[in-house]
Design a protein around this motif. Structure first.
Motif, mmCIF file in Angstrom:
data_model
loop_
_atom_site.group_PDB
_atom_site.id
_atom_site.type_symbol
_atom_site.label_atom_id
_atom_site.label_comp_id
_atom_site.label_asym_id
_atom_site.label_seq_id
_atom_site.Cartn_x
_atom_site.Cartn_y
_atom_site.Cartn_z
ATOM 1 N N PRO A 25 0.836 -1.204 0.000
ATOM 2 C CA PRO A 25 0.000 0.000 0.000
ATOM 3 C C PRO A 25 0.874 1.258 0.000
ATOM 4 C CG PRO A 25 -0.739 -1.567 1.668
ATOM 5 C CD PRO A 25 0.581 -2.065 1.165
ATOM 6 N N PRO A 26 0.546 2.263 -0.782
ATOM 7 C CA PRO A 26 1.352 3.490 -0.828
ATOM 8 C C PRO A 26 1.407 4.226 0.505
ATOM 9 C CG PRO A 26 -0.107 3.357 -2.729
ATOM 10 C CD PRO A 26 -0.513 2.266 -1.795
ATOM 11 N N THR A 27 0.461 3.953 1.401
ATOM 12 C CA THR A 27 0.451 4.647 2.692
ATOM 13 C C THR A 27 1.677 4.322 3.525
ATOM 14 O OG1 THR A 27 -0.923 2.845 3.565
ATOM 15 C CG2 THR A 27 -2.053 4.825 2.798
ATOM 16 N N THR A 28 2.363 3.218 3.213
ATOM 17 C CA THR A 28 3.568 2.848 3.958
ATOM 18 C C THR A 28 4.828 3.499 3.384
ATOM 19 O OG1 THR A 28 3.943 0.879 2.579
ATOM 20 C CG2 THR A 28 2.523 0.619 4.505
ATOM 21 N N MET A 29 4.679 4.274 2.308
ATOM 22 C CA MET A 29 5.831 4.849 1.606
ATOM 23 C C MET A 29 6.051 6.297 2.018
ATOM 24 S SD MET A 29 4.952 3.400 -2.222
ATOM 25 C CE MET A 29 4.545 1.672 -2.484
ATOM 26 N N PRO A 30 7.271 6.825 1.810
ATOM 27 C CA PRO A 30 7.524 8.243 2.073
ATOM 28 C C PRO A 30 6.639 9.132 1.197
ATOM 29 C CG PRO A 30 9.567 7.040 1.678
ATOM 30 C CD PRO A 30 8.461 6.117 1.341
ATOM 31 N N GLY A 31 6.454 10.361 1.613
ATOM 32 C CA GLY A 31 5.562 11.278 0.909
ATOM 33 C C GLY A 31 5.939 11.506 -0.537
ATOM 34 N N TRP A 32 7.250 11.678 -0.805
ATOM 35 C CA TRP A 32 7.673 11.938 -2.179
ATOM 36 C C TRP A 32 7.404 10.740 -3.085
ATOM 37 C CZ3 TRP A 32 11.280 8.628 -4.227
ATOM 38 C CH2 TRP A 32 12.047 7.872 -3.336
ATOM 39 N N LEU A 33 7.535 9.518 -2.515
ATOM 40 C CA LEU A 33 7.272 8.320 -3.301
ATOM 41 C C LEU A 33 5.766 8.128 -3.511
ATOM 42 C CD1 LEU A 33 8.445 5.916 -4.788
ATOM 43 C CD2 LEU A 33 8.519 4.662 -2.625
ATOM 44 N N GLN A 34 4.970 8.512 -2.526
ATOM 45 C CA GLN A 34 3.522 8.436 -2.690
ATOM 46 C C GLN A 34 3.057 9.323 -3.834
ATOM 47 O OE1 GLN A 34 0.999 8.793 0.785
ATOM 48 N NE2 GLN A 34 2.582 7.962 2.124
ATOM 49 N N SER A 35 3.691 10.476 -3.999
ATOM 50 C CA SER A 35 3.324 11.378 -5.099
ATOM 51 C C SER A 35 3.590 10.725 -6.449
ATOM 52 C CB SER A 35 4.124 12.686 -4.988
ATOM 53 O OG SER A 35 3.854 13.326 -3.767
ATOM 54 N N PHE A 36 4.718 10.016 -6.551
ATOM 55 C CA PHE A 36 5.022 9.298 -7.795
ATOM 56 C C PHE A 36 4.054 8.142 -7.993
ATOM 57 C CE2 PHE A 36 7.243 5.732 -9.878
ATOM 58 C CZ PHE A 36 7.510 6.310 -11.113
ATOM 59 N N THR A 37 3.735 7.435 -6.912
ATOM 60 C CA THR A 37 2.822 6.300 -6.995
ATOM 61 C C THR A 37 1.443 6.725 -7.468
ATOM 62 O OG1 THR A 37 4.018 5.198 -5.203
ATOM 63 C CG2 THR A 37 1.820 4.388 -5.693
ATOM 64 N N ASP A 38 1.004 7.889 -7.043
ATOM 65 C CA ASP A 38 -0.333 8.364 -7.409
ATOM 66 C C ASP A 38 -0.489 8.562 -8.914
ATOM 67 O OD1 ASP A 38 -1.133 8.307 -4.779
ATOM 68 O OD2 ASP A 38 -0.703 10.429 -4.407
ATOM 69 N N VAL A 39 0.581 8.958 -9.594
ATOM 70 C CA VAL A 39 0.502 9.218 -11.039
ATOM 71 C C VAL A 39 1.040 8.050 -11.861
ATOM 72 C CG1 VAL A 39 0.642 11.707 -10.736
ATOM 73 C CG2 VAL A 39 2.752 10.406 -11.053
ATOM 74 N N ASN A 40 1.513 7.012 -11.205
ATOM 75 C CA ASN A 40 2.052 5.846 -11.894
ATOM 76 C C ASN A 40 0.898 5.053 -12.522
ATOM 77 O OD1 ASN A 40 3.255 3.425 -12.682
ATOM 78 N ND2 ASN A 40 4.518 3.254 -10.850
ATOM 79 N N PRO A 41 0.895 4.856 -13.846
ATOM 80 C CA PRO A 41 -0.216 4.114 -14.468
ATOM 81 C C PRO A 41 -0.332 2.684 -13.989
ATOM 82 C CG PRO A 41 1.579 4.487 -16.046
ATOM 83 C CD PRO A 41 1.872 5.324 -14.850
ATOM 84 N N LEU A 42 0.776 2.072 -13.565
ATOM 85 C CA LEU A 42 0.696 0.715 -13.032
ATOM 86 C C LEU A 42 -0.097 0.671 -11.727
ATOM 87 C CD1 LEU A 42 4.184 -0.941 -13.621
ATOM 88 C CD2 LEU A 42 2.043 -1.370 -14.807
ATOM 89 N N SER A 43 -0.003 1.734 -10.929
ATOM 90 C CA SER A 43 -0.784 1.796 -9.693
ATOM 91 C C SER A 43 -2.274 1.850 -10.008
ATOM 92 C CB SER A 43 -0.386 3.032 -8.876
ATOM 93 O OG SER A 43 0.922 2.904 -8.365
ATOM 94 N N ASN A 44 -2.634 2.644 -11.020
ATOM 95 C CA ASN A 44 -4.049 2.733 -11.388
ATOM 96 C C ASN A 44 -4.579 1.393 -11.884
ATOM 97 O OD1 ASN A 44 -4.995 5.670 -11.183
ATOM 98 N ND2 ASN A 44 -3.051 5.895 -12.241
ATOM 99 N N LEU A 45 -3.778 0.687 -12.694
ATOM 100 C CA LEU A 45 -4.201 -0.619 -13.183
ATOM 101 C C LEU A 45 -4.317 -1.618 -12.041
ATOM 102 C CD1 LEU A 45 -4.858 -2.679 -15.354
ATOM 103 C CD2 LEU A 45 -2.406 -2.923 -15.802
ATOM 104 N N ALA A 46 -3.324 -1.633 -11.147
ATOM 105 C CA ALA A 46 -3.365 -2.553 -10.009
ATOM 106 C C ALA A 46 -4.563 -2.250 -9.106
ATOM 107 C CB ALA A 46 -2.064 -2.457 -9.213
ATOM 108 N N ASP A 47 -4.830 -0.967 -8.860
ATOM 109 C CA ASP A 47 -5.969 -0.586 -8.012
ATOM 110 C C ASP A 47 -7.289 -0.973 -8.668
ATOM 111 O OD1 ASP A 47 -4.167 0.452 -6.220
ATOM 112 O OD2 ASP A 47 -4.414 2.533 -6.878
ATOM 113 N N ALA A 48 -7.374 -0.798 -9.998
ATOM 114 C CA ALA A 48 -8.605 -1.142 -10.708
ATOM 115 C C ALA A 48 -8.851 -2.649 -10.662
ATOM 116 C CB ALA A 48 -8.529 -0.660 -12.157
ATOM 117 N N ALA A 49 -7.821 -3.451 -10.945
ATOM 118 C CA ALA A 49 -7.961 -4.911 -10.907
ATOM 119 C C ALA A 49 -8.285 -5.382 -9.497
ATOM 120 C CB ALA A 49 -6.678 -5.571 -11.415
#
Length: 283
Positions: A220-244
């Protein structure tokens, strides 16, 4: 008194000796394009049949990754003895990862075909240039479906449960296939640009590693540092993983499906014409 009749040379006759015959794809028509794609896809399938070892990545990668991440990260993230909960989290994410890893193989395969002279042979034939590349994507999508089937099989053995419906499961698979096919155009373009298959693989890994591990696939991105969470939010793989994950677990979808579809359409519209153009121009 005799007259001399002149005829306009055909495009084929005007082609330089030894060079590829120019083909107007617009004159081939949809039916002809589909026939070419089918014939070339069959050729690629027969090539796999002659070289069964080329399927090892599809057959064993889902098994290795599922066992590795469930038993290495499952206890740390979900708590010891609660790996079953992590299975429902990570398996949908791994579906996105399968598409990206198989897409990388398309680029190295195209580059290798040029090295062997196979693509030069195709370019000398009166077929649509795009059909050569589309046929490769069709076959790789088939390989991707095999990998996802094995991944889900391993997930069920480890306790994966579908908390929504079978239709939602198939929708998640279809979404992964759509996004994976768009990524294949990126790696085809990379394969047509780089000089060697090793170079394609090296550059691809530089792209794959940050996208895969800087996403919500494994944790889960909540366990990551803030700067990495910002990258995770716009990462298309995160959107696909969240959708699936939402489709399989029956949780709210939000905008993840539409964002994934938008990424897929955008990537395809940009990279597909560039790849076909590069294919025509490559010497």
């Amino acid at each position: 008194m005799s007259t001399v009749t002149t005829t306009k040379p055909s495009p084929t006759a005007a082609a330089p000796a030894g060079g590829p015959v120019p083909v107007d794809e617009g004159r081939i028509g949809l039916r002809g394009n589909l026939r070419h794609i089918g014939a070339l896809a069959r050729r690629n399938v027969l090539q796999i049949k002659q070289d069964p070892e080329s399927m090892f990545d599809v057959l064993f990668m889902p098994i290795i990754f599922t066992l590795l991440f469930v038993f290495v990260f499952g206890g740390a993230i979900s708590g010891k003895g609660n790996q079953g909960e992590y299975v429902n989290y990570v398996v949908p994410g791994l579906m996105a990862m399968m598409g990206m890893n198989i897409a990388m193989g398309v680029g190295t395969g195209v580059n290798d075909d040029f090295k062997k002279g196979v693509m030069d042979r195709f370019r000398s034939m009166p077929i649509a240039r795009s059909s050569v590349l589309i046929a490769k994507i069709v076959v790789e999508l088939g390989r991707m479906m095999v990998a996802i089937a094995i991944l889900l099989g391993m997930g069920f053995l480890l306790g994966l449960s579908i908390k929504s419906s079978v239709l939602d499961l198939f929708l998640s698979i279809g979404l992964s296939a759509i996004f994976g096919s768009s990524l294949m155009w990126i790696f085809i373009l990379l394969g047509l640009t780089m000089k060697t298959p090793q170079a394609v693989q090296g550059v691809a890994m530089l792209v794959l590693m940050p996208l895969q591990f800087g996403s919500s696939i494994f944790a889960p991105p909540t366990t990551m540092p803030g700067w990495l969470q910002s990258f995770t939010d716009v990462n298309p793989l995160s959107n696909l993983a969240d959708a699936a994950r939402a489709l399989i677990n029956g949780t709210p979808l939000g905008n993840s499906v539409w964002i994934t579809l938008a990424w897929s359409v955008g990537i395809t519209l940009v990279t597909m014409p560039l790849a076909v153009r590069k294919f025509r121009q490559k010497t």
